[in-house]
Write a protein that holds these residues in place. Structure first.
Motif, PDB file in Angstrom:
ATOM      1  N   ALA A 162       8.965   5.268  16.337  1.00 45.95           N
ATOM      2  CA  ALA A 162       8.695   3.841  16.546  1.00 45.95           C
ATOM      3  C   ALA A 162       7.742   3.633  17.712  1.00 45.95           C
ATOM      4  CB  ALA A 162      10.003   3.091  16.787  1.00 45.95           C
ATOM      5  N   MET A 163       7.942   4.376  18.795  1.00 42.15           N
ATOM      6  CA  MET A 163       7.065   4.231  19.951  1.00 42.15           C
ATOM      7  C   MET A 163       5.660   4.754  19.643  1.00 42.15           C
ATOM      8  SD  MET A 163       8.723   2.643  22.309  1.00 42.15           S
ATOM      9  CE  MET A 163       9.033   1.661  20.821  1.00 42.15           C
ATOM     10  N   GLU A 164       5.589   5.871  18.939  1.00 39.30           N
ATOM     11  CA  GLU A 164       4.280   6.435  18.590  1.00 39.30           C
ATOM     12  C   GLU A 164       3.479   5.474  17.717  1.00 39.30           C
ATOM     13  OE1 GLU A 164       5.510  11.196  18.608  1.00 39.30           O
ATOM     14  OE2 GLU A 164       5.639  10.006  16.765  1.00 39.30           O
ATOM     15  N   ASN A 165       4.170   4.680  16.899  1.00 37.78           N
ATOM     16  CA  ASN A 165       3.503   3.810  15.937  1.00 37.78           C
ATOM     17  C   ASN A 165       3.376   2.360  16.401  1.00 37.78           C
ATOM     18  OD1 ASN A 165       3.214   5.932  14.081  1.00 37.78           O
ATOM     19  ND2 ASN A 165       5.274   5.596  13.269  1.00 37.78           N
ATOM     20  N   THR A 166       3.795   2.054  17.620  1.00 38.36           N
ATOM     21  CA  THR A 166       3.687   0.694  18.143  1.00 38.36           C
ATOM     22  C   THR A 166       2.504   0.629  19.104  1.00 38.36           C
ATOM     23  OG1 THR A 166       6.082   0.357  17.984  1.00 38.36           O
ATOM     24  CG2 THR A 166       4.856  -1.149  19.413  1.00 38.36           C
ATOM     25  N   PRO A 167       1.498  -0.207  18.810  1.00 41.62           N
ATOM     26  CA  PRO A 167       0.327  -0.286  19.688  1.00 41.62           C
ATOM     27  C   PRO A 167       0.722  -0.550  21.147  1.00 41.62           C
ATOM     28  CG  PRO A 167      -0.074  -1.497  17.667  1.00 41.62           C
ATOM     29  CD  PRO A 167       1.385  -1.103  17.639  1.00 41.62           C
ATOM     30  N   GLY A 168       0.155   0.259  22.032  1.00 48.09           N
ATOM     31  CA  GLY A 168       0.411   0.099  23.454  1.00 48.09           C
ATOM     32  C   GLY A 168       1.576   0.906  23.978  1.00 48.09           C
ATOM     33  N   PHE A 169       2.406   1.435  23.080  1.00 51.70           N
ATOM     34  CA  PHE A 169       3.609   2.149  23.502  1.00 51.70           C
ATOM     35  C   PHE A 169       3.528   3.654  23.249  1.00 51.70           C
ATOM     36  CE2 PHE A 169       4.962  -2.165  23.429  1.00 51.70           C
ATOM     37  CZ  PHE A 169       6.080  -2.276  24.252  1.00 51.70           C
ATOM     38  N   GLY A 170       2.516   4.109  22.543  1.00 49.99           N
ATOM     39  CA  GLY A 170       2.440   5.511  22.139  1.00 49.99           C
ATOM     40  C   GLY A 170       2.375   6.494  23.293  1.00 49.99           C
ATOM     41  N   LYS A 171       1.719   6.109  24.401  1.00 49.41           N
ATOM     42  CA  LYS A 171       1.576   7.028  25.526  1.00 49.41           C
ATOM     43  C   LYS A 171       2.882   7.222  26.285  1.00 49.41           C
ATOM     44  CE  LYS A 171      -3.343   6.208  26.380  1.00 49.41           C
ATOM     45  NZ  LYS A 171      -4.353   5.723  27.371  1.00 49.41           N
ATOM     46  N   LEU A 172       3.905   6.440  25.969  1.00 47.62           N
ATOM     47  CA  LEU A 172       5.210   6.614  26.610  1.00 47.62           C
ATOM     48  C   LEU A 172       5.943   7.837  26.086  1.00 47.62           C
ATOM     49  CD1 LEU A 172       6.436   2.890  26.557  1.00 47.62           C
ATOM     50  CD2 LEU A 172       5.380   4.122  28.469  1.00 47.62           C
TER      51      LEU A 172
END
Length: 401
Positions: A218-228
């Protein structure tokens, strides 16, 4: 870390007390070295075995054998920072505990097979688990000259524990009972479940099957959250991600602007344990009138994510509860849709495009929907927190990955 002496455990106080230690850890990892006094080690604490709460560790990870799992129980008792030994005794943190490699060896190994049992004394702190490698915890001298422990900062790339797969739960065990929670406020790495038996049988932190992988995706595929996302090791919370350059410093700004604009025109109603407040934006501040008058400057994205700064919640019973509700409303993005706060129905949370998608993804994978995705997630009782005034045993389970 300062002691958490309140009989009602508060994650907010835990965050405040641990923040300084984590910052110190980051600074040390970056190369700073405090001057250590020769007499920095205080007198030994008396052994405490009687009255300890049984703590049972279950390794159901399915990924790591018991021999590759290490436990650390560290925290404070009174004004002393302490750690628990394999025998269930409590020992003071000592600078002289640092070994030749510069770090302590406070690891408690699990039994070769099955469950592991330890006695948990009266103290407040964290139970860390590391998998596949040991944590590097350094004993240092704090600003008052007392021995203190440098905690891992898994969101700091040059922290010595950044490469180690690890996570933790928080607790306060005292004469009033056991108060504990799982937490993803700083990061999410290892799915952990707590079971507390006593007056009743309670569990928290139970993740849906495959939930860990779905949070990462979910984080990898959410714009702006992937680098987390840090490989397969962890997902860093957007608050720490912002400070590390992994998350946008102005992400929440458009939503904050709309909230400030909306409540220039209409009132925002907030109900707390202290009573009902009505607020409007006036002269750039959101000012509430009710049992008392409290005002908040316009927060930044960082203030929203850390629930601090302009949204800091003092333990005053008035400003603090209002700040907590505002912090939750911003992270859940319910302030525009619900002018009466707090909203309690999870179905109304995280609906706008600008929201705390990290917290949203974590809550979605919890069996009961409860998690600590940000510091004020206990508003409306959506945090993964349990307590018992007559505890008989605590179980900590590494659940399947």
């Amino acid at each position: 870390m300062v002691p958490l002496d309140s009989p009602v455990f508060s994650r907010r106080r835990a965050l405040t007390s641990l923040a300084g230690t984590a910052v110190a850890g980051a600074a040390l990892a970056a190369g700073a070295r405090p001057a250590l006094a020769a007499d920095a080690d205080g007198p030994a604490l008396p052994e405490e075995r009687a009255g300890g709460l049984p703590l049972v560790i279950h390794n159901n990870s399915g990924e790591f054998a018991n021999r590759n799992v290490h436990l650390y129980i560290v925290g404070s008792r009174g004004d002393r920072q302490v750690r628990v030994t394999r025998r269930g005794t409590v020992e003071p943190v000592k600078v002289s505990d640092n070994k030749d490699n510069g770090f302590t060896d406070y690891a408690i190994p699990l039994d070769a097979r099955g469950t592991t049992r330890i006695r948990l004394p009266h103290m407040s702190g964290r139970i860390y688990v590391s998998l596949g490698g040991r944590l590097k915890l350094k004993a240092v001298q704090d600003g008052a000259g007392r021995p203190a422990l440098q905690h891992p900062a898994g969101w700091v790339k040059n922290d010595p524990n950044f490469p180690v797969l690890h996570d933790f739960v928080e607790f306060t065990h005292n004469e009033s009972g056991m108060f504990c929670n799982t937490t993803m406020v700083d990061m999410f790495s290892v799915p952990l479940m707590i079971r507390l038996s006593g007056n009743r049988d309670q569990t928290t932190g139970t993740m849906r099957q495959g939930g860990r992988a779905r949070i990462f995706r979910a984080m990898e595929n959410t714009p702006g959250f992937g680098k987390l996302v840090v490989g397969e090791r962890r997902v860093i919370a957007p608050s720490h991600g912002l400070d590390a350059g992994r998350f946008g410093k102005h992400y929440f700004d458009p939503y904050i602007d709309k909230v400030w604009q909306a409540y220039r025109q209409q009132p925002l109603h907030v109900r707390t344990v202290a009573g009902a407040f009505t607020g409007r934006v006036d002269n750039g501040k959101l000012t509430f009138h009710g049992p008392a008058t409290v005002s908040f400057a316009k927060p930044s994205t960082r203030d929203v994510l850390f629930c601090d700064g302009a949204l800091a919640a003092p333990n005053d019973g008035v400003t603090g509860p209002v700040a907590a509700i505002l912090g939750a409303g911003f992270n859940r993005s319910t302030l525009l849709s619900h002018p009466k706060q707090p909203t309690t129905r999870a179905a109304t949370f995280y609906k706008p495009e600008i929201t705390n998608h990290y917290a949203r993804a974590i809550h979605a994978q919890m069996g009961n929907g409860k998690a600590y995705g940000f510091a004020f997630d206990d508003v409306a009782e959506w945090a993964s927190y349990i307590q018992d005034t007559q505890p008989q045993a605590m179980h900590l389970t590494l659940t399947p990955f």
